[in-house]
Scaffold this active site. Structure first.
Site, PDB file in Angstrom:
ATOM      1  N   GLU A   1      34.172  43.204  34.720  1.00 56.86           N
ATOM      2  CA  GLU A   1      34.685  44.226  35.618  1.00 56.86           C
ATOM      3  C   GLU A   1      36.200  44.437  35.561  1.00 56.86           C
ATOM      4  OE1 GLU A   1      33.005  46.155  37.775  1.00 56.86           O
ATOM      5  OE2 GLU A   1      34.405  46.683  39.374  1.00 56.86           O
TER       6      GLU A   1
ATOM      7  N   LYS B   1      36.771  53.656  35.287  1.00 51.84           N
ATOM      8  CA  LYS B   1      36.959  52.424  36.046  1.00 51.84           C
ATOM      9  C   LYS B   1      38.451  52.221  36.304  1.00 51.84           C
ATOM     10  CE  LYS B   1      37.124  48.068  37.453  1.00 51.84           C
ATOM     11  NZ  LYS B   1      38.407  47.424  37.786  1.00 51.84           N
TER      12      LYS B   1
ATOM     13  N   SER C   1      32.980  52.610  39.277  1.00 51.50           N
ATOM     14  CA  SER C   1      33.026  51.319  38.571  1.00 51.50           C
ATOM     15  C   SER C   1      31.620  50.797  38.306  1.00 51.50           C
ATOM     16  CB  SER C   1      33.765  50.284  39.420  1.00 51.50           C
ATOM     17  OG  SER C   1      35.020  50.769  39.799  1.00 51.50           O
TER      18      SER C   1
ATOM     19  N   ASP D   1      39.272  53.017  40.104  1.00 49.32           N
ATOM     20  CA  ASP D   1      39.168  51.860  41.004  1.00 49.32           C
ATOM     21  C   ASP D   1      40.530  51.168  41.142  1.00 49.32           C
ATOM     22  OD1 ASP D   1      39.064  48.926  41.187  1.00 49.32           O
ATOM     23  OD2 ASP D   1      36.922  48.951  40.864  1.00 49.32           O
ATOM     24  N   ASN D   2      41.120  50.771  40.013  1.00 50.59           N
ATOM     25  CA  ASN D   2      42.384  50.030  40.067  1.00 50.59           C
ATOM     26  C   ASN D   2      43.468  50.866  40.759  1.00 50.59           C
ATOM     27  OD1 ASN D   2      40.611  49.001  38.133  1.00 50.59           O
ATOM     28  ND2 ASN D   2      42.225  48.094  36.907  1.00 50.59           N
TER      29      ASN D   2
ATOM     30  N   HIS E   1      37.711  48.080  48.102  1.00 48.78           N
ATOM     31  CA  HIS E   1      37.811  49.527  47.922  1.00 48.78           C
ATOM     32  C   HIS E   1      36.654  50.263  48.579  1.00 48.78           C
ATOM     33  CE1 HIS E   1      40.100  48.672  43.921  1.00 48.78           C
ATOM     34  NE2 HIS E   1      40.814  48.402  44.983  1.00 48.78           N
TER      35      HIS E   1
ATOM     36  N   CYS F   1      43.087  50.867  45.087  1.00 48.38           N
ATOM     37  CA  CYS F   1      44.191  50.139  45.725  1.00 48.38           C
ATOM     38  C   CYS F   1      45.029  51.062  46.605  1.00 48.38           C
ATOM     39  CB  CYS F   1      45.066  49.471  44.667  1.00 48.38           C
ATOM     40  SG  CYS F   1      44.204  48.133  43.808  1.00 48.38           S
TER      41      CYS F   1
ATOM     42  N   SER G   1      29.945  35.442  44.810  1.00 50.84           N
ATOM     43  CA  SER G   1      31.152  36.240  44.935  1.00 50.84           C
ATOM     44  C   SER G   1      32.233  35.638  44.052  1.00 50.84           C
ATOM     45  CB  SER G   1      31.615  36.248  46.393  1.00 50.84           C
ATOM     46  OG  SER G   1      32.532  37.293  46.605  1.00 50.84           O
TER      47      SER G   1
ATOM     48  N   ASP H   1      33.161  39.369  37.137  1.00 51.00           N
ATOM     49  CA  ASP H   1      34.408  39.977  37.604  1.00 51.00           C
ATOM     50  C   ASP H   1      35.465  38.879  37.619  1.00 51.00           C
ATOM     51  OD1 ASP H   1      36.548  41.076  38.984  1.00 51.00           O
ATOM     52  OD2 ASP H   1      35.337  41.954  40.578  1.00 51.00           O
TER      53      ASP H   1
ATOM     54  N   ASN I   1      36.178  47.416  32.571  1.00 51.38           N
ATOM     55  CA  ASN I   1      37.470  47.793  33.142  1.00 51.38           C
ATOM     56  C   ASN I   1      38.099  48.976  32.410  1.00 51.38           C
ATOM     57  OD1 ASN I   1      39.853  47.126  34.941  1.00 51.38           O
ATOM     58  ND2 ASN I   1      40.817  47.004  32.921  1.00 51.38           N
TER      59      ASN I   1
ATOM     60  N   SER J   1      36.262  37.052  49.704  1.00 52.19           N
ATOM     61  CA  SER J   1      35.920  38.470  49.564  1.00 52.19           C
ATOM     62  C   SER J   1      34.535  38.853  50.071  1.00 52.19           C
ATOM     63  CB  SER J   1      36.073  38.901  48.100  1.00 52.19           C
ATOM     64  OG  SER J   1      35.129  38.243  47.288  1.00 52.19           O
TER      65      SER J   1
ATOM     66  N   HIS K   1      44.210  39.611  40.408  1.00 53.96           N
ATOM     67  CA  HIS K   1      42.931  38.878  40.521  1.00 53.96           C
ATOM     68  C   HIS K   1      43.085  37.436  40.967  1.00 53.96           C
ATOM     69  CE1 HIS K   1      38.622  38.603  39.917  1.00 53.96           C
ATOM     70  NE2 HIS K   1      38.828  37.388  39.470  1.00 53.96           N
TER      71      HIS K   1
ATOM     72  N   GLN L   1      29.161  49.646  35.219  1.00 56.73           N
ATOM     73  CA  GLN L   1      28.541  48.316  35.124  1.00 56.73           C
ATOM     74  C   GLN L   1      27.066  48.440  34.787  1.00 56.73           C
ATOM     75  OE1 GLN L   1      29.198  45.285  34.881  1.00 56.73           O
ATOM     76  NE2 GLN L   1      31.185  44.883  35.829  1.00 56.73           N
TER      77      GLN L   1
ATOM     78  N   HIS M   1      32.676  40.199  43.959  1.00 58.00           N
ATOM     79  CA  HIS M   1      32.874  40.302  45.416  1.00 58.00           C
ATOM     80  C   HIS M   1      31.629  40.799  46.153  1.00 58.00           C
ATOM     81  CE1 HIS M   1      37.043  39.857  44.221  1.00 58.00           C
ATOM     82  NE2 HIS M   1      36.976  40.960  43.509  1.00 58.00           N
TER      83      HIS M   1
HETATM   84  P1  NAI Z   1      47.843  46.430  34.074  1.00 59.82           P
HETATM   85  O1  NAI Z   1      47.943  45.646  32.822  1.00 59.82           O
HETATM   86  O2  NAI Z   1      47.535  47.895  34.028  1.00 59.82           O
HETATM   87  O3  NAI Z   1      49.189  46.290  34.934  1.00 59.82           O
HETATM   88  C1  NAI Z   1      49.900  45.103  35.109  1.00 59.82           C
HETATM   89  C2  NAI Z   1      51.388  45.447  34.999  1.00 59.82           C
HETATM   90  O4  NAI Z   1      52.160  44.299  35.364  1.00 59.82           O
HETATM   91  C3  NAI Z   1      51.810  45.834  33.583  1.00 59.82           C
HETATM   92  O5  NAI Z   1      52.414  47.110  33.575  1.00 59.82           O
HETATM   93  C4  NAI Z   1      52.791  44.734  33.170  1.00 59.82           C
HETATM   94  O6  NAI Z   1      53.824  45.211  32.347  1.00 59.82           O
HETATM   95  C5  NAI Z   1      53.310  44.270  34.528  1.00 59.82           C
HETATM   96  N1  NAI Z   1      53.865  42.917  34.520  1.00 59.82           N
HETATM   97  C6  NAI Z   1      53.454  41.811  33.816  1.00 59.82           C
HETATM   98  N2  NAI Z   1      54.254  40.761  34.051  1.00 59.82           N
HETATM   99  C7  NAI Z   1      55.193  41.189  34.929  1.00 59.82           C
HETATM  100  C8  NAI Z   1      56.310  40.569  35.549  1.00 59.82           C
HETATM  101  N3  NAI Z   1      56.624  39.294  35.289  1.00 59.82           N
HETATM  102  N4  NAI Z   1      57.052  41.305  36.418  1.00 59.82           N
HETATM  103  C9  NAI Z   1      56.757  42.610  36.662  1.00 59.82           C
HETATM  104  N5  NAI Z   1      55.710  43.252  36.092  1.00 59.82           N
HETATM  105  C10 NAI Z   1      54.947  42.553  35.235  1.00 59.82           C
HETATM  106  O7  NAI Z   1      46.744  45.673  34.954  1.00 59.82           O
HETATM  107  P2  NAI Z   1      45.997  46.253  36.255  1.00 59.82           P
HETATM  108  O8  NAI Z   1      44.742  46.906  35.850  1.00 59.82           O
HETATM  109  O9  NAI Z   1      46.994  46.969  37.065  1.00 59.82           O
HETATM  110  O10 NAI Z   1      45.562  44.887  36.962  1.00 59.82           O
HETATM  111  C11 NAI Z   1      46.498  44.001  37.562  1.00 59.82           C
HETATM  112  C12 NAI Z   1      45.722  42.857  38.243  1.00 59.82           C
HETATM  113  O11 NAI Z   1      44.949  43.383  39.325  1.00 59.82           O
HETATM  114  C13 NAI Z   1      44.731  42.146  37.348  1.00 59.82           C
HETATM  115  O12 NAI Z   1      44.695  40.773  37.697  1.00 59.82           O
HETATM  116  C14 NAI Z   1      43.413  42.802  37.702  1.00 59.82           C
HETATM  117  O13 NAI Z   1      42.317  41.981  37.368  1.00 59.82           O
HETATM  118  C15 NAI Z   1      43.576  42.987  39.178  1.00 59.82           C
HETATM  119  N6  NAI Z   1      42.780  44.027  39.844  1.00 59.82           N
HETATM  120  C16 NAI Z   1      42.673  43.939  41.211  1.00 59.82           C
HETATM  121  C17 NAI Z   1      41.985  44.879  41.938  1.00 59.82           C
HETATM  122  C18 NAI Z   1      41.851  44.744  43.412  1.00 59.82           C
HETATM  123  O14 NAI Z   1      41.063  45.453  44.022  1.00 59.82           O
HETATM  124  N7  NAI Z   1      42.589  43.868  44.060  1.00 59.82           N
HETATM  125  C19 NAI Z   1      41.345  46.027  41.286  1.00 59.82           C
HETATM  126  C20 NAI Z   1      41.545  46.069  39.853  1.00 59.82           C
HETATM  127  C21 NAI Z   1      42.249  45.110  39.175  1.00 59.82           C
END
Ligand code: NAI
Length: 434
Positions: free
Chosen positions: A158, A188, A363, A192-193, A355, A197, A78, A133, A183, A83, A303, A367, A55
């Protein structure tokens, strides 16, 4: 390797504004600034040609200029079509760094931008490091430029979804180089996550809709790191939050944090705001859309945009789509209106600015350390996925304490011996979960 295009951004005249915000961000990014001070003089990244796909925000500009101040040549795109902050991209272009990014590009332009970053300068030298990322740059290089692989020392990734793709490659035998999973540094994903958020989700919903949050019912799918931060964000704004989960541990955590936990099929019926945070696909599908309330707001903070079945929505109700403003669309489902943010792509970067700097400093310090480690010590690594050692994770945290006025106690050698650690750390075993 096509002709060299020095950069492509929306409007280079935004550079001065971008530079002003970069200077403010630097003051909030003590980890990155400390690395510039520690490593700037010795130029350890000299010779590195790092292609980055992440991003293109103000915070990322501070990461890019940390890498260049350590001696690297850098090109950038990006990792999401919405983003980019155009003033950040302009400032980076004006600093002479090849950047190909603007807010609101098409998917074809997205691929074009990534491709521009693979060869450097007039003499078209190929990249020798990847900073990614989500894995789109990694996939582009490994799948379409396999001849470059032998010249690449490694890659750093990332996000959760990109890391997932790397472990898949490892399992399938298609990961030909060492990769550092940034990650899963504690500093991280647990910051960050989560805390990122916590700040940026409600910010995005407000900027997009100006809806009153207090009293609304919000449903969040997933109670992982992103889900925990998202739920806290909504609760902090006064919304009543329902969680959906498939993992009993995370469901129990949500319940014991005081949230209702329900199946999404039930939660959508009462929700005013619906957020997906799973990194999984098909979380919100046709049946869910059909049982939503009028004026429900639907968005995704994971993501990729396949968490929400946008394909179904656009196929069946695309003709009713009414653009309120960029990244805010109203659909009419047989008389019921649904508001979709950022076309189902990650909402905090599509509708807000991602963020805040301070958490991104954590984060991006990881990196930078990952790039340094792979550039300098690649011969110690076989192809595979690695995390940074715990002493570096603790170092990243330590670099962010004084900005917050935090003072640490120190272990006596007697105490250290009693709990079985060194006085200077690491303080926890690998299996500790924080
Ligand atoms: P995580 O693995 O810690 O959490 C995901 C959760 O979703 C897990 O607890 C899992 O059991 C649950 N899950 C899976 N399938 C499901 C379903 N069908 N119904 C309900 N729950 C379900 O992963 P994290 O780190 O929370 O990342 C989640 C996403 O966010 C990823 O795609 C990651 O790349 C992205 N991300 C986005 C950020 C942003 O700024 N927008 C920042 C960091 C990560």
């Amino acid at each position: 390797s096509a002709k060299y295009i020095p950069y492509k951004v929306k409007d280079i005249s935004l550079a001065e504004w971008g530079r002003k915000e970069i200077l403010l961000a630097e003051a909030e990014m003590p980890g990155l600034m400390a690395l510039r001070e520690e490593f700037g003089p010795s130029q350890p990244l000299k010779g590195a040609r790092i292609a980055g796909c992440l991003h293109m925000t103000i915070q990322t500009a501070v990461l890019i200029e940390t890498l260049t101040s350590l001696g690297a040549d850098v090109t950038w795109s990006s990792c999401n079509i919405f983003s980019t902050q155009d003033h950040a991209a302009a400032a980076i272009a004006a600093a002479g760094i090849p950047v190909y990014a603007w807010k609101g590009m098409t998917e074809e332009e997205f691929d074009w931008c990534i491709e521009q970053t693979i060869f450097f300068g007039e003499d078209r030298q190929p990249l020798n490091m990847i900073l990614d990322d989500g894995g789109d740059l990694t996939n582009m290089v490994l799948d379409h430029y396999p001849e470059l692989v032998s010249g690449i020392r490694g890659l750093s990734e990332e996000t959760t979804t990109g890391v997932h793709r790397l472990y898949e490659r490892m399992k399938n035998g298609t990961l030909p180089m060492p990769a550092i999973n940034v990650n899963d540094s504690v500093t991280k994903s647990k910051f960050d996550n989560k805390y990122g958020c916590k700040e940026s989700l409600v910010d995005a919903i407000r900027r997009a809709t100006d809806v009153m949050m207090a009293g609304k019912v919000a449903a969040v799918a997933g109670y992982g790191d992103v889900g925990k931060g998202s739920a806290a964000s909504l609760r902090g704004a006064g919304a009543r939050v329902i969680i959906s989960e498939i993992d009993p541990i995370c469901a129990l955590q949500a319940a014991m944090d005081g949230f209702a936990v329900k199946k999404m099929a039930d939660a959508v019926k009462e929700a005013d705001i619906i957020v997906t945070a799973t990194g999984n696909k098909d979380i919100i599908s046709a049946e869910h859309f059909k049982s939503m309330k009028d004026k429900a707001i639907v968005c995704n903070i994971g993501h990729f945009d396949n968490e929400i079945d946008m394909a179904w929505l656009n196929k069946n109700y695309g003709s009713t789509k009414n653009v309120i403003k960029p990244q805010v669309d109203l659909y009419d489902l047989d008389g019921k209106q649904i508001i979709v943010l950022a076309e189902g792509r990650l909402v905090n970067l599509g509708c807000a600015t991602g963020h805040p700097s301070f958490v991104m400093s954590n984060s991006f310090t990881n990196q930078t350390l990952a790039q340094l480690e792979l550039w300098e010590n690649h011969e110690n690594y076989k192809p595979g996925v690695y995390v940074l050692p715990k002493h570096l994770d603790e170092k990243v945290a330590a670099l962010h304490l004084s900005k917050l006025g935090v003072e640490l106690d120190t272990l006596s050698s007697d105490q250290a011996e009693y709990i079985g650690v060194e006085v200077q750390g690491p303080y926890k075993p690998e299996y500790y979960r924080y």
